[in-house]
Scaffold this motif. Structure first.
Motif, short mmCIF file in Angstrom:
data_model
loop_
_atom_site.label_atom_id
_atom_site.label_comp_id
_atom_site.label_asym_id
_atom_site.label_seq_id
_atom_site.Cartn_x
_atom_site.Cartn_y
_atom_site.Cartn_z
N LYS A 484 -2.87 5.16 -7.95
CA LYS A 484 -3.25 6.12 -6.92
C LYS A 484 -2.01 6.49 -6.11
CE LYS A 484 -6.67 6.97 -3.36
NZ LYS A 484 -7.11 8.17 -4.06
N LEU A 485 -1.81 7.80 -5.89
CA LEU A 485 -0.63 8.28 -5.16
C LEU A 485 -0.99 8.59 -3.72
CD1 LEU A 485 1.12 10.67 -7.72
CD2 LEU A 485 1.75 8.33 -7.11
N PHE A 486 -0.08 8.26 -2.81
CA PHE A 486 -0.23 8.57 -1.40
C PHE A 486 0.98 9.40 -0.95
CE2 PHE A 486 -2.70 4.75 -1.94
CZ PHE A 486 -3.81 4.95 -1.14
N GLU A 487 0.71 10.46 -0.20
CA GLU A 487 1.77 11.26 0.40
C GLU A 487 1.74 11.03 1.90
OE1 GLU A 487 4.19 13.45 -0.28
OE2 GLU A 487 4.08 13.29 -2.46
N PHE A 488 2.79 10.37 2.44
CA PHE A 488 2.86 10.10 3.87
C PHE A 488 3.90 10.99 4.52
CE2 PHE A 488 1.74 5.56 2.47
CZ PHE A 488 0.37 5.80 2.60
N ASP A 489 3.73 11.24 5.82
CA ASP A 489 4.80 11.91 6.54
C ASP A 489 5.93 10.91 6.74
OD1 ASP A 489 4.65 10.62 9.31
OD2 ASP A 489 2.60 11.34 9.08
N GLN A 490 7.07 11.39 7.23
CA GLN A 490 8.25 10.54 7.29
C GLN A 490 8.06 9.34 8.21
OE1 GLN A 490 10.94 11.21 5.19
NE2 GLN A 490 11.30 9.09 5.75
N ASN A 491 7.31 9.54 9.29
CA ASN A 491 7.06 8.44 10.21
C ASN A 491 6.25 7.34 9.55
OD1 ASN A 491 7.87 7.93 12.96
ND2 ASN A 491 7.30 10.04 13.38
N LEU A 492 5.19 7.72 8.84
CA LEU A 492 4.38 6.72 8.14
C LEU A 492 5.18 6.03 7.05
CD1 LEU A 492 0.73 8.06 7.64
CD2 LEU A 492 1.49 6.11 8.97
N SER A 493 6.07 6.78 6.39
CA SER A 493 6.91 6.18 5.35
C SER A 493 7.79 5.08 5.93
CB SER A 493 7.77 7.26 4.69
OG SER A 493 6.97 8.22 4.04
N VAL A 494 8.36 5.35 7.10
CA VAL A 494 9.18 4.33 7.76
C VAL A 494 8.34 3.13 8.14
CG1 VAL A 494 10.62 3.83 9.77
CG2 VAL A 494 10.87 6.01 8.58
N LEU A 495 7.10 3.36 8.61
CA LEU A 495 6.21 2.27 8.98
C LEU A 495 5.84 1.42 7.76
CD1 LEU A 495 3.82 4.04 11.51
CD2 LEU A 495 5.41 2.18 12.02
N VAL A 496 5.68 2.07 6.61
CA VAL A 496 5.38 1.33 5.37
C VAL A 496 6.50 0.34 5.08
CG1 VAL A 496 5.15 1.51 2.87
CG2 VAL A 496 3.90 3.08 4.35
N GLU A 497 7.74 0.80 5.19
CA GLU A 497 8.88 -0.08 4.94
C GLU A 497 8.98 -1.17 6.01
OE1 GLU A 497 10.58 0.15 2.21
OE2 GLU A 497 9.54 1.97 1.57
N LYS A 516 8.72 10.55 0.11
CA LYS A 516 7.61 10.26 1.02
C LYS A 516 6.34 9.90 0.25
CE LYS A 516 7.89 14.22 3.21
NZ LYS A 516 7.62 15.30 4.20
N SER A 517 6.49 9.51 -1.00
CA SER A 517 5.34 9.21 -1.85
C SER A 517 5.32 7.73 -2.21
CB SER A 517 5.39 10.04 -3.15
OG SER A 517 5.38 11.42 -2.85
N TYR A 518 4.10 7.20 -2.31
CA TYR A 518 3.91 5.80 -2.72
C TYR A 518 2.76 5.74 -3.70
CZ TYR A 518 6.98 4.52 1.14
OH TYR A 518 8.05 4.40 1.97
N GLN A 519 2.82 4.75 -4.58
CA GLN A 519 1.73 4.56 -5.53
C GLN A 519 1.14 3.17 -5.37
OE1 GLN A 519 3.04 4.99 -9.57
NE2 GLN A 519 4.08 3.02 -9.62
N LEU A 520 -0.14 3.11 -5.68
CA LEU A 520 -0.89 1.86 -5.59
C LEU A 520 -1.51 1.59 -6.95
CD1 LEU A 520 -1.63 -0.09 -3.17
CD2 LEU A 520 -3.85 1.08 -3.12
N GLU A 521 -1.11 0.49 -7.57
CA GLU A 521 -1.62 0.17 -8.91
C GLU A 521 -2.89 -0.66 -8.85
OE1 GLU A 521 1.54 -1.62 -11.08
OE2 GLU A 521 2.65 0.26 -11.32
N ALA A 522 -3.11 -1.31 -7.71
CA ALA A 522 -4.32 -2.12 -7.53
C ALA A 522 -4.59 -2.21 -6.03
CB ALA A 522 -4.13 -3.51 -8.12
N TYR A 523 -5.80 -2.59 -5.69
CA TYR A 523 -6.14 -2.70 -4.27
C TYR A 523 -7.02 -3.94 -4.07
CZ TYR A 523 -10.59 -0.61 -5.73
OH TYR A 523 -11.79 -0.35 -6.35
N PRO A 524 -6.98 -4.54 -2.88
CA PRO A 524 -7.80 -5.73 -2.62
C PRO A 524 -9.27 -5.35 -2.65
CG PRO A 524 -6.76 -4.96 -0.60
CD PRO A 524 -6.15 -4.17 -1.72
#
Length: 628
Positions: A484-497, A516-524
């Motif tokens: 699953k792909l997520f598109e975050f704004d730059q602020n959220l991307s920094v918060l992810v890191e 600014k994109s992240y992928q999720l291969e599995a979720y809790p």
């Protein structure tokens, strides 16, 4: 000899810098605002080590000649006001003349500048300043505009350097400043680079919606609603989000007054009030609102940061703002899509597509309750959510392929709570359903009185207990066939890191898949599949607001958000069967008295209370009981 003596200029500048230059982001703000005042069309900011090692601001503004350049580092020399009269009609972003002098007192500064915009110039000039003193000056090639380079910030004030946050946090503050200024001036092209990597970039074509798309996500910009209202004194324009698109903080509420980015709790409260009950407590809309007014009606000389203002005729502005927002929301009253399956009962309006009342968690009571649609135009008045998701189909309606892709090999029998005898001392199964009032409260009669039940709070409690009871360990993952792909704004991307470790402890493993994109291969598995899009950004925002929450506290907060989001809302009318089912389900709650936020689920009116209200008895007796 007297005790009073004049303070050394460099020391005075360092004291002033304590108010003006709080962190690297403060330097970026002051220098970019100077570039805007210089009528720049393109402004590029380059930082190293989140601005602590170096900040460079390059603009194509009007530039300076040699004499002006040599005045820039002197206190108050760069002020844009020259008389008391000017003080009360400030139109530039900078006006105190403190910024460059303050920066030059706590950093090593080099400024290059040459005239531009039609003026023939064959020479540029530079100065280098350190500790408020001119170290070197000379000539440089002309380029039209100004370059300000700030090195070794706080090198001579180690205490200030020591108290800076992490590099990621400082970078996030810089990104916020650049985003705010880009929203205030969509006609200017902004670029922010960190370690030579582009972090923020806008086109500068004057289109605010395009700027929002550049800074955040295109889909978000498309959903925004345009507002525009004016009278003889104020002009309001910009964009607001529909009630279904909200965030967990006020971070996305932007105010620009005469081009100045400001913070205004009063205006923000007016904004929230204009949304009314369409917003839930704890959720906030996205807004990007410009306000133009006569400079004489606004006082910006309140604080050195110039982010706090005082407004004359504030009541008139509040009224106009309320009218603008209410008018826009009425004109764009949209009903979110409800999914493909619609249950059309007698009198059901197909245009009022709505949230599914999901009874997959309800215990068997000998009959089947339909998977019914409700009106979701009126938003719930609860604490955690206003954003209404498109519901997933029921387990019975899902195809094998859908279940496989979602990674949801679900046994529907396992999703029902364990049946147990009543624990509340109230036999909900024996109550006689009377009816529903205001589309929100259910009336159920007992032998000795009646109960008034909040339908949203009741089902929210049902969902909460089920999710809390059945969620396994955090690291127990549900694998996705397709990431699953997520598109975050730059602020959220920094918060992810910044919060990557805590997210991983929660079982959320986001992998970078682009700028600014992240992928999720599995979720809790404690997260519902159809909640991923909304819950993941909310969790990231929650970590920003409360970074010290334990993993269990964070997980419970997330489950509360899911419980609220999936529960039926206020002003959603239930059939008799649905209402009876909901009341009977309360029989199996461990705590039927409170919703997950602590509000009462129901109020009991006994017979003595009714007799007393109607003066059938005159002595004092125990009245109605509020279960809380």
């Amino acid at each position: 000899m007297g005790k009073i003596k004049q303070m050394d200029r460099s020391l005075a500048n360092q004291i002033a810098a304590g108010e003006v230059v709080e962190r690297p982001a403060s330097v970026v703000k002051e220098l970019v605002e100077n570039a805007i005042d210089a009528n720049a069309h393109h402004i590029q900011v380059e930082v190293k080590e989140a601005g602590i090692q170096q900040i460079k601001v390059i603009d194509d503004g009007v530039g300076m000649n040699k004499d002006d350049l040599h005045m820039t580092y002197l206190p108050h020399a760069t002020s844009k006001i020259y008389s008391v009269h000017d003080l009360f009609q400030i139109q530039s972003l900078g006006f105190r003349g403190e910024a460059l002098a303050s920066i030059a007192s706590v950093a090593k500064v080099r400024i290059e500048s040459s005239l531009s915009r039609g003026q023939y110039v064959n020479q540029g000039y530079y100065i280098e300043v350190e500790n408020s003193k001119l170290i070197q000056s000379g000539t440089c090639p002309p380029r039209g505009g100004t370059i300000v380079q700030v090195d070794s910030l706080f090198y001579n004030t180690p205490a200030r350097l020591k108290h800076l946050a992490s590099l990621k946090t400082e970078m996030r503050h810089i990104i916020t400043i650049m985003q705010d200024l880009a929203l205030a001036y969509p006609e200017i092209a902004f670029v922010l680079k960190s370690e030579e990597q582009t972090v923020v970039q806008t086109i500068g074509n004057g289109d605010l919606r395009q700027t929002i798309a550049n800074l955040y996500q295109p889909y978000l910009a498309r959903e925004l609603l345009k507002i525009k209202q004016a009278n003889d004194e104020f002009e309001i324009w910009g964009y607001i989000s529909p009630p279904q698109q909200t965030r967990t903080s006020r971070h996305y509420i932007h105010w620009m007054v005469n081009g100045r980015v400001v913070k205004s709790p009063r205006l923000s409260n007016v904004l929230l009030s204009a949304y009314g009950k369409q917003l839930m407590i704890g959720r906030f809309p996205l807004s990007f609102i410009h306000i133009q007014l006569d400079p004489r009606l606004v006082d910006v000389n309140v604080h050195p940061t110039k982010q706090t203002i005082r407004l004359s005729k504030e009541e008139d502005l509040s009224l106009l703002l309320t009218q603008a927002i209410e008018t826009t929301l009425k004109q764009h009253r949209t009903v979110p899509e409800a999914g493909e399956t619609l249950f059309k009962r007698k009198g059901y309006n197909p245009k009022d597509q709505s949230l599914v009342l999901d009874y997959q968690f309800a215990p068997e009571v000998g009959r089947t309750i339909p998977h019914t649609e409700f009106n979701k135009e009126i938003i719930c008045e609860e604490v955690e959510n206003v954003q209404i998701p498109t519901p997933a189909p029921s387990i019975q309606e899902s195809t094998d392929e859908e279940i496989e892709i979602a990674g949801a090999q679900i046994d529907s029998n396992k999703s029902r709570p364990e049946l147990k005898k009543e624990t509340a001392g109230i036999d909900f199964a024996s109550l006689r359903y009377v009816g529903q009032i205001h589309g929100t409260y259910l009336i159920a009669e007992s032998l000795t009185g009646f109960f008034l039940i909040d339908q949203h709070a009741a089902q929210e409690r049902l969902r909460y207990e089920q999710l809390m009871k059945n969620h396994p360990e955090t690291l127990n993952q549900q694998q996705l066939l397709v990431p699953k792909l997520f598109e975050f704004d730059q602020n959220l991307s920094v918060l992810v890191e910044e919060h990557a470790e805590k997210l991983q402890e929660l079982g959320i493993f986001l992998q970078a898949f682009g700028p600014k994109s992240y992928q999720l291969e599995a979720y809790p598995v404690w997260i519902e599949a159809d909640e991923l899009d909304r819950l993941i950004p909310d969790i990231i925002e929650k970590l920003k607001q409360q970074p010290h929450l334990s993993i269990n506290e964070m997980r419970e907060a997330s489950i509360i958000m899911q419980s609220c989001r999936g529960a039926i809302k206020a002003n959603q009318y239930l059939t008799k069967e649905e209402a009876i089912q909901l009341i009977h389900d309360m029989q199996f709650l461990e705590d039927p008295y409170h919703c997950p936020h602590g509000r009462p689920v129901f109020v009991e009116f006994d017979q003595k209370t009714l007799e007393k209200l109607f003066k059938r008895i005159q002595d004092s007796h125990q009245g109605g009981r509020i279960y809380e």
